[in-house]
Design an enzyme around this catalytic site. Structure first.
Site, PDB file in Angstrom:
ATOM      1  N   SER A 142     -64.555  13.044   5.685  1.00 54.34           N
ATOM      2  CA  SER A 142     -64.101  13.211   4.318  1.00 54.34           C
ATOM      3  C   SER A 142     -64.950  13.283   3.087  1.00 54.34           C
ATOM      4  O   SER A 142     -66.208  13.099   3.493  1.00 54.34           O
ATOM      5  CB  SER A 142     -63.342  11.761   4.000  1.00 54.34           C
ATOM      6  OG  SER A 142     -63.011  11.561   2.693  1.00 54.34           O
ATOM      7  N   TYR A 155     -63.912   2.445   3.063  1.00 51.44           N
ATOM      8  CA  TYR A 155     -63.565   4.052   3.718  1.00 51.44           C
ATOM      9  C   TYR A 155     -64.798   4.892   3.591  1.00 51.44           C
ATOM     10  O   TYR A 155     -64.941   5.617   4.481  1.00 51.44           O
ATOM     11  CB  TYR A 155     -62.264   4.301   2.874  1.00 51.44           C
ATOM     12  CG  TYR A 155     -61.968   5.695   3.378  1.00 51.44           C
ATOM     13  CD1 TYR A 155     -61.238   5.678   4.089  1.00 51.44           C
ATOM     14  CD2 TYR A 155     -62.313   6.996   2.594  1.00 51.44           C
ATOM     15  CE1 TYR A 155     -60.609   7.239   4.729  1.00 51.44           C
ATOM     16  CE2 TYR A 155     -61.703   8.212   2.736  1.00 51.44           C
ATOM     17  CZ  TYR A 155     -61.065   8.302   4.020  1.00 51.44           C
ATOM     18  OH  TYR A 155     -60.351   9.556   4.348  1.00 51.44           O
TER      19      TYR A 155
END
Length: 254
Positions: A142, A155
């Site tokens: 990501s 995250y």
């Protein structure tokens, strides 16, 4: 042109979003696709989409954070397809919370899916790949693994770990003929993004508008990530190894 003709691929979390887009794109380019998802009914729906277009796919249920569940899934994939040429570790979860509000169970669950899940899938798939003398692993990272984001500490930490895992595994497996890379998407229009937009809205932040402006070309589509996955899975990317490719419309360029 069928860029993946005859290839056998596993796409975890292929029941929706980016995973579904990758699975269907792989099948379009001639691959047989094995689709494990925590929610098997979602995987079965992806299989129906692929079969309706003449492709070959299999649905399976798997909790990627659980060792025995992953081992069983990998064994079933080999039994169904005969081999594993491509492993896409796409399954992942999000969490938008202030650090002091994150429970240990929430932290462990996110790390279990996003990090341990990739470790376990690689651990159990690699013996088959090494036995065949070839393989291609694509991990889902990501832009959050490169830049921080408030309320997303867990995250971002997990995706930074994915990028470093990818680099180390690439160095470990290259001599065995196994290519390892990651894709690092920016803001993609999926149900996960819908969740983030909703949580940010509670704080008075219009995350969708911000991403539309911050990313060149606006919000990414799942197909944009799937196109990159096809490229990495194909022979066209033969010299890309140990990379985490940013597909983020310049989000991390500043």
């Amino acid at each position: 042109m069928n860029r993946l003709e005859g290839k056998k691929a596993i796409v975890t979390g292929g029941g929706q979003g980016i995973g579904r887009a990758i699975a269907t794109a792989f099948a379009k380019h001639g691959a047989t696709v094995f689709i494990p998802d925590y929610f098997k009914d979602r995987a079965e729906e992806t299989v129906k989409i692929i079969q309706a277009k003449g492709g070959t796919a299999y649905a399976d249920q798997c909790d990627v954070s659980d060792d025995s569940s992953v081992k069983g899934m990998i064994d079933r994939a080999v039994k169904a397809m005969g081999s594993i040429d491509i492993l896409v570790n796409n399954a992942g979860v999000e969490l938008h919370k202030a650090i002091e509000d994150i429970s240990v169970a929430e932290w462990d669950r996110l790390m279990g899916v996003n990090v341990r899940g990739i470790f376990l899938c690689c651990k159990h798939a690699l013996p088959y790949m090494k036995g065949d003398g070839r393989g291609n692993i694509i991990n889902m990272g990501s832009s959050g693994g490169y830049i921080g984001s408030p309320m997303q500490t867990a995250y971002c930490a997990s995706k930074g770990a994915v990028h470093q895992f990818t680099k180390a595994l690439a160095l470990e497996c290259g001599s065995a003929g196994i290519k390892v890379n990651a894709i690092a998407p920016g803001g993609v229009a999926t149900s996960m993004m819908d969740y983030l937009i909703k949580e940010n809205k509670k704080m008075g932040i219009d995350a969708k508008a911000w991403l539309e402006e911050a990313q060149f070309g606006g919000m990414l589509g799942a197909e944009d990530i799937a196109n990159t996955a096809v490229f990495l899975a194909s022979d066209e990317s033969s010299h890309i190894h140990g990379s985490a490719l940013l597909i983020d419309g310049g989000l991390t360029a500043a």
